[in-house]
Design a protein around this motif. Sequence first.
Motif, PDB file in Angstrom:
ATOM      1  N   VAL A   3       0.824  -1.204   0.000  1.00 16.84           N
ATOM      2  CA  VAL A   3       0.000   0.000   0.000  1.00 16.84           C
ATOM      3  C   VAL A   3       0.861   1.258   0.000  1.00 16.84           C
ATOM      4  O   VAL A   3       0.536   2.272  -0.635  1.00 16.84           O
ATOM      5  CB  VAL A   3      -0.952   0.000   1.222  1.00 16.84           C
ATOM      6  CG1 VAL A   3      -1.682   1.337   1.347  1.00 16.84           C
ATOM      7  CG2 VAL A   3      -1.952  -1.143   1.088  1.00 16.84           C
ATOM      8  N   LYS A   4       1.986   1.203   0.684  1.00 17.73           N
ATOM      9  CA  LYS A   4       2.867   2.375   0.790  1.00 17.73           C
ATOM     10  C   LYS A   4       3.831   2.493  -0.388  1.00 17.73           C
ATOM     11  O   LYS A   4       4.512   3.520  -0.533  1.00 17.73           O
ATOM     12  CB  LYS A   4       3.662   2.302   2.087  1.00 17.73           C
ATOM     13  CG  LYS A   4       2.794   2.433   3.342  1.00 17.73           C
ATOM     14  CD  LYS A   4       3.640   2.247   4.598  1.00 17.73           C
ATOM     15  CE  LYS A   4       2.775   2.328   5.853  1.00 17.73           C
ATOM     16  NZ  LYS A   4       3.572   2.103   7.084  1.00 17.73           N
ATOM     17  N   ASP A   5       3.923   1.445  -1.197  1.00 16.00           N
ATOM     18  CA  ASP A   5       4.865   1.428  -2.321  1.00 16.00           C
ATOM     19  C   ASP A   5       4.361   2.372  -3.417  1.00 16.00           C
ATOM     20  O   ASP A   5       3.373   2.089  -4.091  1.00 16.00           O
ATOM     21  CB  ASP A   5       5.001   0.010  -2.860  1.00 16.00           C
ATOM     22  CG  ASP A   5       6.136  -0.148  -3.857  1.00 16.00           C
ATOM     23  OD1 ASP A   5       6.446   0.832  -4.564  1.00 16.00           O
ATOM     24  OD2 ASP A   5       6.698  -1.250  -3.928  1.00 16.00           O
ATOM     25  N   ALA A   6       5.058   3.472  -3.618  1.00 18.72           N
ATOM     26  CA  ALA A   6       4.615   4.480  -4.580  1.00 18.72           C
ATOM     27  C   ALA A   6       4.585   3.955  -6.012  1.00 18.72           C
ATOM     28  O   ALA A   6       3.796   4.416  -6.836  1.00 18.72           O
ATOM     29  CB  ALA A   6       5.530   5.702  -4.491  1.00 18.72           C
ATOM     30  N   ILE A  53      -3.995   0.952  -4.683  1.00 18.46           N
ATOM     31  CA  ILE A  53      -5.083   1.732  -4.089  1.00 18.46           C
ATOM     32  C   ILE A  53      -4.832   3.216  -4.340  1.00 18.46           C
ATOM     33  O   ILE A  53      -3.944   3.817  -3.706  1.00 18.46           O
ATOM     34  CB  ILE A  53      -5.207   1.470  -2.573  1.00 18.46           C
ATOM     35  CG1 ILE A  53      -5.375  -0.030  -2.309  1.00 18.46           C
ATOM     36  CG2 ILE A  53      -6.371   2.262  -1.989  1.00 18.46           C
ATOM     37  CD1 ILE A  53      -5.464  -0.381  -0.835  1.00 18.46           C
ATOM     38  N   PRO A  54      -5.561   3.827  -5.251  1.00 18.28           N
ATOM     39  CA  PRO A  54      -5.375   5.256  -5.546  1.00 18.28           C
ATOM     40  C   PRO A  54      -5.655   6.115  -4.310  1.00 18.28           C
ATOM     41  O   PRO A  54      -6.557   5.819  -3.526  1.00 18.28           O
ATOM     42  CB  PRO A  54      -6.411   5.527  -6.648  1.00 18.28           C
ATOM     43  CG  PRO A  54      -6.694   4.182  -7.238  1.00 18.28           C
ATOM     44  CD  PRO A  54      -6.579   3.208  -6.116  1.00 18.28           C
ATOM     45  N   SER A  60       0.854  -1.892 -11.286  1.00 23.52           N
ATOM     46  CA  SER A  60       1.185  -0.821 -12.223  1.00 23.52           C
ATOM     47  C   SER A  60       2.400  -1.209 -13.051  1.00 23.52           C
ATOM     48  O   SER A  60       3.213  -2.046 -12.652  1.00 23.52           O
ATOM     49  CB  SER A  60       1.479   0.477 -11.458  1.00 23.52           C
ATOM     50  OG  SER A  60       2.625   0.313 -10.647  1.00 23.52           O
ATOM     51  N   ALA A  61       2.516  -0.584 -14.205  1.00 30.19           N
ATOM     52  CA  ALA A  61       3.601  -0.913 -15.139  1.00 30.19           C
ATOM     53  C   ALA A  61       4.976  -0.618 -14.560  1.00 30.19           C
ATOM     54  O   ALA A  61       5.978  -1.214 -14.967  1.00 30.19           O
ATOM     55  CB  ALA A  61       3.405  -0.154 -16.446  1.00 30.19           C
ATOM     56  N   THR A  62       5.032   0.314 -13.592  1.00 34.32           N
ATOM     57  CA  THR A  62       6.334   0.700 -13.036  1.00 34.32           C
ATOM     58  C   THR A  62       6.741  -0.105 -11.810  1.00 34.32           C
ATOM     59  O   THR A  62       7.825   0.103 -11.255  1.00 34.32           O
ATOM     60  CB  THR A  62       6.313   2.189 -12.647  1.00 34.32           C
ATOM     61  OG1 THR A  62       5.242   2.412 -11.715  1.00 34.32           O
ATOM     62  CG2 THR A  62       6.109   3.061 -13.873  1.00 34.32           C
ATOM     63  N   CYS A  63       5.893  -1.028 -11.380  1.00 28.68           N
ATOM     64  CA  CYS A  63       6.165  -1.796 -10.168  1.00 28.68           C
ATOM     65  C   CYS A  63       7.444  -2.617 -10.332  1.00 28.68           C
ATOM     66  O   CYS A  63       7.607  -3.357 -11.304  1.00 28.68           O
ATOM     67  CB  CYS A  63       4.988  -2.712  -9.845  1.00 28.68           C
ATOM     68  SG  CYS A  63       5.149  -3.577  -8.274  1.00 28.68           S
ATOM     69  N   ASP A  64       8.371  -2.484  -9.393  1.00 31.56           N
ATOM     70  CA  ASP A  64       9.623  -3.243  -9.480  1.00 31.56           C
ATOM     71  C   ASP A  64       9.816  -4.167  -8.283  1.00 31.56           C
ATOM     72  O   ASP A  64      10.928  -4.609  -8.003  1.00 31.56           O
ATOM     73  CB  ASP A  64      10.821  -2.296  -9.609  1.00 31.56           C
ATOM     74  CG  ASP A  64      10.946  -1.350  -8.416  1.00 31.56           C
ATOM     75  OD1 ASP A  64      10.155  -1.487  -7.473  1.00 31.56           O
ATOM     76  OD2 ASP A  64      11.840  -0.484  -8.448  1.00 31.56           O
ATOM     77  N   MET A  65       8.725  -4.429  -7.567  1.00 25.27           N
ATOM     78  CA  MET A  65       8.803  -5.318  -6.393  1.00 25.27           C
ATOM     79  C   MET A  65       8.063  -6.623  -6.671  1.00 25.27           C
ATOM     80  O   MET A  65       7.261  -7.084  -5.878  1.00 25.27           O
ATOM     81  CB  MET A  65       8.199  -4.624  -5.171  1.00 25.27           C
ATOM     82  CG  MET A  65       9.108  -3.596  -4.535  1.00 25.27           C
ATOM     83  SD  MET A  65      10.454  -4.366  -3.609  1.00 25.27           S
ATOM     84  CE  MET A  65       9.591  -4.964  -2.167  1.00 25.27           C
ATOM     85  N   LEU A  66       8.336  -7.206  -7.832  1.00 24.18           N
ATOM     86  CA  LEU A  66       7.674  -8.452  -8.192  1.00 24.18           C
ATOM     87  C   LEU A  66       8.644  -9.616  -8.048  1.00 24.18           C
ATOM     88  O   LEU A  66       9.857  -9.470  -8.221  1.00 24.18           O
ATOM     89  CB  LEU A  66       7.138  -8.367  -9.620  1.00 24.18           C
ATOM     90  CG  LEU A  66       6.122  -7.244  -9.845  1.00 24.18           C
ATOM     91  CD1 LEU A  66       5.681  -7.214 -11.293  1.00 24.18           C
ATOM     92  CD2 LEU A  66       4.926  -7.400  -8.923  1.00 24.18           C
ATOM     93  N   ARG A  67       8.100 -10.766  -7.759  1.00 19.99           N
ATOM     94  CA  ARG A  67       8.914 -11.936  -7.464  1.00 19.99           C
ATOM     95  C   ARG A  67       8.543 -13.071  -8.413  1.00 19.99           C
ATOM     96  O   ARG A  67       7.371 -13.288  -8.705  1.00 19.99           O
ATOM     97  CB  ARG A  67       8.681 -12.361  -6.011  1.00 19.99           C
ATOM     98  CG  ARG A  67       9.566 -13.498  -5.538  1.00 19.99           C
ATOM     99  CD  ARG A  67       9.417 -13.709  -4.049  1.00 19.99           C
ATOM    100  NE  ARG A  67       8.050 -14.065  -3.697  1.00 19.99           N
ATOM    101  CZ  ARG A  67       7.443 -13.709  -2.575  1.00 19.99           C
ATOM    102  NH1 ARG A  67       8.054 -12.938  -1.705  1.00 19.99           N
ATOM    103  NH2 ARG A  67       6.210 -14.101  -2.317  1.00 19.99           N
ATOM    104  N   VAL A  68       9.541 -13.782  -8.865  1.00 14.17           N
ATOM    105  CA  VAL A  68       9.322 -14.917  -9.756  1.00 14.17           C
ATOM    106  C   VAL A  68      10.050 -16.134  -9.199  1.00 14.17           C
ATOM    107  O   VAL A  68      11.245 -16.093  -8.959  1.00 14.17           O
ATOM    108  CB  VAL A  68       9.842 -14.614 -11.182  1.00 14.17           C
ATOM    109  CG1 VAL A  68       9.651 -15.836 -12.069  1.00 14.17           C
ATOM    110  CG2 VAL A  68       9.116 -13.426 -11.765  1.00 14.17           C
ATOM    111  N   ASP A  69       9.300 -17.206  -8.970  1.00 18.52           N
ATOM    112  CA  ASP A  69       9.896 -18.442  -8.434  1.00 18.52           C
ATOM    113  C   ASP A  69      10.752 -18.173  -7.203  1.00 18.52           C
ATOM    114  O   ASP A  69      11.841 -18.723  -7.035  1.00 18.52           O
ATOM    115  CB  ASP A  69      10.742 -19.144  -9.504  1.00 18.52           C
ATOM    116  CG  ASP A  69       9.875 -19.755 -10.592  1.00 18.52           C
ATOM    117  OD1 ASP A  69       8.668 -19.874 -10.353  1.00 18.52           O
ATOM    118  OD2 ASP A  69      10.394 -20.097 -11.652  1.00 18.52           O
ATOM    119  N   GLY A  70      10.272 -17.278  -6.322  1.00 16.69           N
ATOM    120  CA  GLY A  70      10.963 -17.003  -5.077  1.00 16.69           C
ATOM    121  C   GLY A  70      12.087 -15.990  -5.186  1.00 16.69           C
ATOM    122  O   GLY A  70      12.694 -15.620  -4.186  1.00 16.69           O
TER     123      GLY A  70
END
Length: 542
Positions: free
Chosen positions: A269-272, A277-278, A306-316
């Motif tokens: 939620v705090k991740d800009a 959540i707008p 969002s397209a700019t999200c960089d906190m995604l995880r793949v296979d751990g």
Amino acid sequence: MKKSVLTLSAAAAAFAMTVPMSAVAATEADRYAGSDRYNTAISVASAFGTSDVVYLSRGDSQADAVAGGKLPGGPLLLVNDSPTVQKNVAEAIAKLKATKVVVLGGTGAVSDAAVKAVAGNALVTRLAGANRFETAAEISKNLFPSGKTSAKVYLANGITLVDALVGGTMTDGAPILLTDGSGTLPAATLKEIKRLKPSEVVALGGEGAVRPTELSAAATANGAGGGAGMTAEQAKAKVQADLDKAVREAQMKLDGWYTYAGKTVEDLVKDAKCTPIPSSDSEKMKAEKKAALESTFPRLLPGEVSATCDMLRVDGTALSGNKAAADKAAQNTDKGTFGFLVSTRVALKDTVTKDSLEKDLQDAKDAFKASKTDSNKSALSKVQAAYDMAPTKSELDSALLKAEYEMKNAQLAAKQGPSDADVQAYLGGAGAKASRIAGADRYLTALEIAKAQYPNGAKAKALYAANGTASADATVAGFLDNKAELAGPVLLVQAGSAPAAVTDYAKAARAANAALAGKFKGLGGFGVVSDSLVDQFKGLLK
């Protein structure tokens, strides 16, 4: 009457000499039979004339077919890896003009190759779990999809199976779930009972088949509830939250999902860069969206990333980059409906099929054939693995239909909200009523099942006899009532005799139901239901 022509070995001929002379009265018309269980199933299926749906199960095991007897609409055919058997089954499916083939059990039971060999152009779906107990639960889910409950559940021994075979003739639509005789319920069975919230659990067979502790566990599965100490309003809110979560799960199955690398929803939620959540949302909307995110965290719907999200995880492994980086990563971490691997971010509808990989596979084979280098071998291995894991287009289409159906049901259930019964079940109560349909042995248990469904033979259109020991031919029993003109009790007998109570029932049923006159069929050849026994039942149903 014309006697069927049979070719007998010397040993069988010697046996035939001991059969009473009255046996010559029996004809092929008095039984559904073939040279083996596969052809017996085909014989029964032929009585349907045509059928839009056909069920398919493994021929040398009754495990997956027993619970399937509650499925509606068509006959059961049996298959194995024999080309001859597959040819015969394919011809039977074509004659039935079936457009749908439903496979009972996983690929270890009925291989993809066997299905492909027999299904023709029919749409194929598969109801399967990791074992017979999970497969029975999957069949139950097909009968009662998300949001639906069942007032009654039958419980039968999944190891001995025979009581469950005959239990499939019960026409009330209630599912059959399986026990293993250990005294405790298999996890899949217990979980499905909790989901169905039945008010009655009925054991099929005596205490040696379904142990008292197993029946008690099934009956009290929902008695404890999950809302101890809650008010009715609090329980209602929790059940509604579960229904809303089911909608998200169903949507993720269709549209895929992303996995967030942060530890908590607060981080998200705090991740800009990632927040779903707008800030312009009202406080009420923010609370509702946060609750939805918490229900499936760390998994997020595609529209929440969002397209700019960089906190995604793949296979751990956390990725450096944005949503596009996650889209390029291999994420084969979840098994889909048919057991093939589905990415955690790729939607079911975007799953790569065998059809689309055929050219890549052939190119890799050609490259390796031309030059057997390690790199070409590795490339071929990767493409082959991807091809083996991928579904066919038909399988994917079927999975999509099922997923869309589940999605609509989940949305409807969430919109309708929890019923008073749902809330009470969550709060806890006395649990379900426990009862048992049983006789002193399997023959008399089958008789009690017949009496429960067709008291005095009422509403039965025919009466059947199957061997209670060599019960392979009885596998089709639960599917007979899928054609109204064939519905009737299946009585278990020995090859040359039947208990007096069984023949008494047949006689009384004929007296009470004139429609049963002449309507008898033995299931299987004369080796499992003798001609003399057929003659005896024919005489009772004159």
